[in-house]
Design a protein around this motif. Structure first.
Motif, PDB file in Angstrom:
ATOM      1  N   LEU A 159       0.823  -1.218   0.000  1.00  0.00           N
ATOM      2  CA  LEU A 159       0.000   0.000   0.000  1.00  0.00           C
ATOM      3  C   LEU A 159       0.854   1.264   0.000  1.00  0.00           C
ATOM      4  N   ALA A 160       1.995   1.238   0.697  1.00  0.00           N
ATOM      5  CA  ALA A 160       2.873   2.410   0.740  1.00  0.00           C
ATOM      6  C   ALA A 160       3.487   2.678  -0.631  1.00  0.00           C
ATOM      7  N   TYR A 161       3.921   1.623  -1.323  1.00  0.00           N
ATOM      8  CA  TYR A 161       4.508   1.826  -2.655  1.00  0.00           C
ATOM      9  C   TYR A 161       3.448   2.240  -3.666  1.00  0.00           C
ATOM     10  N   LEU A 162       2.243   1.711  -3.540  1.00  0.00           N
ATOM     11  CA  LEU A 162       1.155   2.161  -4.409  1.00  0.00           C
ATOM     12  C   LEU A 162       0.878   3.642  -4.151  1.00  0.00           C
ATOM     13  N   ASP A 163       0.831   4.029  -2.892  1.00  0.00           N
ATOM     14  CA  ASP A 163       0.566   5.426  -2.581  1.00  0.00           C
ATOM     15  C   ASP A 163       1.685   6.333  -3.082  1.00  0.00           C
ATOM     16  N   GLN A 164       2.923   5.890  -3.002  1.00  0.00           N
ATOM     17  CA  GLN A 164       4.020   6.705  -3.514  1.00  0.00           C
ATOM     18  C   GLN A 164       3.845   6.963  -5.010  1.00  0.00           C
ATOM     19  N   GLN A 165       3.422   5.947  -5.754  1.00  0.00           N
ATOM     20  CA  GLN A 165       3.213   6.138  -7.191  1.00  0.00           C
ATOM     21  C   GLN A 165       2.005   7.038  -7.449  1.00  0.00           C
ATOM     22  N   ARG A 166       0.970   6.913  -6.627  1.00  0.00           N
ATOM     23  CA  ARG A 166      -0.165   7.839  -6.753  1.00  0.00           C
ATOM     24  C   ARG A 166       0.308   9.278  -6.560  1.00  0.00           C
ATOM     25  N   GLN A 167       1.152   9.466  -5.542  1.00  0.00           N
ATOM     26  CA  GLN A 167       1.645  10.815  -5.265  1.00  0.00           C
ATOM     27  C   GLN A 167       2.493  11.342  -6.419  1.00  0.00           C
ATOM     28  N   ALA A 168       3.212  10.472  -7.102  1.00  0.00           N
ATOM     29  CA  ALA A 168       3.991  10.908  -8.271  1.00  0.00           C
ATOM     30  C   ALA A 168       3.058  11.421  -9.366  1.00  0.00           C
ATOM     31  N   VAL A 169       1.923  10.761  -9.545  1.00  0.00           N
ATOM     32  CA  VAL A 169       0.931  11.239 -10.517  1.00  0.00           C
ATOM     33  C   VAL A 169       0.393  12.594 -10.073  1.00  0.00           C
ATOM     34  N   ARG A 170       0.069  12.717  -8.802  1.00  0.00           N
ATOM     35  CA  ARG A 170      -0.475  13.974  -8.276  1.00  0.00           C
ATOM     36  C   ARG A 170       0.547  15.111  -8.395  1.00  0.00           C
ATOM     37  N   ILE A 171       1.813  14.817  -8.147  1.00  0.00           N
ATOM     38  CA  ILE A 171       2.869  15.830  -8.255  1.00  0.00           C
ATOM     39  C   ILE A 171       2.931  16.362  -9.680  1.00  0.00           C
ATOM     40  N   ALA A 172       2.749  15.487 -10.673  1.00  0.00           N
ATOM     41  CA  ALA A 172       2.777  15.943 -12.065  1.00  0.00           C
ATOM     42  C   ALA A 172       1.666  16.955 -12.343  1.00  0.00           C
ATOM     43  N   ALA A 173       0.591  16.896 -11.573  1.00  0.00           N
ATOM     44  CA  ALA A 173      -0.534  17.819 -11.757  1.00  0.00           C
ATOM     45  C   ALA A 173      -0.403  19.082 -10.918  1.00  0.00           C
ATOM     46  N   TYR A 174       0.575  19.127 -10.035  1.00  0.00           N
ATOM     47  CA  TYR A 174       0.703  20.236  -9.093  1.00  0.00           C
ATOM     48  C   TYR A 174       0.826  21.574  -9.814  1.00  0.00           C
ATOM     49  N   GLY A 175      -0.020  22.513  -9.427  1.00  0.00           N
ATOM     50  CA  GLY A 175       0.060  23.869  -9.937  1.00  0.00           C
ATOM     51  C   GLY A 175      -0.526  24.091 -11.321  1.00  0.00           C
ATOM     52  N   LEU A 176      -1.106  23.060 -11.922  1.00  0.00           N
ATOM     53  CA  LEU A 176      -1.674  23.226 -13.263  1.00  0.00           C
ATOM     54  C   LEU A 176      -3.067  23.848 -13.209  1.00  0.00           C
ATOM     55  N   THR A 177      -3.380  24.633 -14.199  1.00  0.00           N
ATOM     56  CA  THR A 177      -4.750  25.095 -14.393  1.00  0.00           C
ATOM     57  C   THR A 177      -5.523  23.974 -15.083  1.00  0.00           C
ATOM     58  N   ASP A 178      -6.829  24.079 -15.126  1.00  0.00           N
ATOM     59  CA  ASP A 178      -7.621  23.080 -15.851  1.00  0.00           C
ATOM     60  C   ASP A 178      -7.218  23.033 -17.319  1.00  0.00           C
ATOM     61  N   GLU A 179      -6.990  24.188 -17.897  1.00  0.00           N
ATOM     62  CA  GLU A 179      -6.586  24.238 -19.308  1.00  0.00           C
ATOM     63  C   GLU A 179      -5.253  23.522 -19.516  1.00  0.00           C
ATOM     64  N   GLN A 180      -4.284  23.760 -18.649  1.00  0.00           N
ATOM     65  CA  GLN A 180      -2.994  23.076 -18.754  1.00  0.00           C
ATOM     66  C   GLN A 180      -3.151  21.573 -18.519  1.00  0.00           C
TER      67      GLN A 180
ATOM     68  N   ASP B 193     -16.296  19.649 -19.004  1.00  0.00           N
ATOM     69  CA  ASP B 193     -17.216  19.710 -17.867  1.00  0.00           C
ATOM     70  C   ASP B 193     -16.611  19.103 -16.602  1.00  0.00           C
ATOM     71  N   GLN B 194     -15.318  18.807 -16.625  1.00  0.00           N
ATOM     72  CA  GLN B 194     -14.616  18.275 -15.461  1.00  0.00           C
ATOM     73  C   GLN B 194     -13.466  19.208 -15.114  1.00  0.00           C
ATOM     74  N   THR B 195     -13.100  19.208 -13.848  1.00  0.00           N
ATOM     75  CA  THR B 195     -11.948  20.006 -13.427  1.00  0.00           C
ATOM     76  C   THR B 195     -10.854  19.090 -12.899  1.00  0.00           C
ATOM     77  N   LEU B 196      -9.648  19.619 -12.892  1.00  0.00           N
ATOM     78  CA  LEU B 196      -8.536  18.872 -12.321  1.00  0.00           C
ATOM     79  C   LEU B 196      -8.793  18.595 -10.845  1.00  0.00           C
ATOM     80  N   ASP B 197      -9.309  19.577 -10.125  1.00  0.00           N
ATOM     81  CA  ASP B 197      -9.611  19.361  -8.705  1.00  0.00           C
ATOM     82  C   ASP B 197     -10.591  18.207  -8.504  1.00  0.00           C
ATOM     83  N   GLU B 198     -11.584  18.088  -9.391  1.00  0.00           N
ATOM     84  CA  GLU B 198     -12.561  16.992  -9.274  1.00  0.00           C
ATOM     85  C   GLU B 198     -11.909  15.633  -9.477  1.00  0.00           C
ATOM     86  N   VAL B 199     -11.062  15.500 -10.491  1.00  0.00           N
ATOM     87  CA  VAL B 199     -10.458  14.188 -10.724  1.00  0.00           C
ATOM     88  C   VAL B 199      -9.416  13.869  -9.661  1.00  0.00           C
ATOM     89  N   LEU B 200      -8.737  14.893  -9.136  1.00  0.00           N
ATOM     90  CA  LEU B 200      -7.811  14.646  -8.024  1.00  0.00           C
ATOM     91  C   LEU B 200      -8.570  14.214  -6.767  1.00  0.00           C
TER      92      LEU B 200
END
Length: 192
Positions: free
Chosen positions: A16-37, A86-93
């Protein structure tokens, strides 16, 4: 998310910890992006960071349903990789956060990681000569699948604005600047 998973007490915690680390890597890639980006597809392919977040959430939810003996949720393949208007980045995160909690609860309710998970028949990329995987195998597969898409998200993100994983992680976690690592900062553009 530290750069490494902390020490773990046992196999379940480690998976579970390694799965979560990979999830966080995906989330980090989205950090600071606008919906358009997050919708941008700046590489030769059709992947976007927002679409990848949506895809890994849907994929994890599907594998956990299979692990629990529930029907695999049906989603449109192309839509599963697309952050629609009709979706936002915040919603999918937020959905991805919910999926993580669902996975943790499901795994906590399974006493034996060796418990069989039947292999669905009629899926061309699943082996036809294997009757069952284990819960352990499903978790390892989710780590692999999420890591693959975290790499995609890194590449797409770098093509969007030049940001890379470690400076993004430093910014997201508030690390101090060092001579060898500067936290990411949004580019400032001046309209003339």
């Amino acid at each position: 998310m530290p750069g490494n998973v902390p020490p773990v007490a046992d196999e379940r915690e480690g998976l579970l910890a390694y799965l979560d680390q990979q999830r966080q890597a995906v989330r980090i890639a989205a950090y600071g992006l606008t919906d358009e980006q997050a919708r941008a597809t700046p590489t030769a392919g059709t992947l976007s960071v927002g679409g990848l977040v949506k895809h890994v959430a849907q994929t994890e939810r599907g594998w956990v349903a299979m692990m629990l003996g529930r029907p695999y949720p049906q989603v449109d393949y192309a839509d599963g990789f697309t952050l629609r208007e009709d979706q936002t980045l915040d919603e999918v995160l937020a959905d991805y956060t919910a999926v993580a909690a669902e996975t943790a609860a499901a795994v906590a309710g399974i006493a034996d990681l060796g418990r069989e998970v039947p292999v669905p028949k009629g899926v061309p990329w699943f082996p036809q000569d294997v009757e069952a995987w284990s819960v352990r195998w499903v978790l390892l597969h989710l780590i692999e699948e999420t890591a693959r898409h975290a790499g995609h998200a890194d590449i797409v993100r770098e093509a969007v604005d030049g940001a890379t994983a470690m400076p993004l992680m430093a910014a997201a976690e508030g690390w101090p600047a060092t001579p060898w690592l500067q936290p990411w900062e949004p580019r400032v553009s001046y309209a003339e």
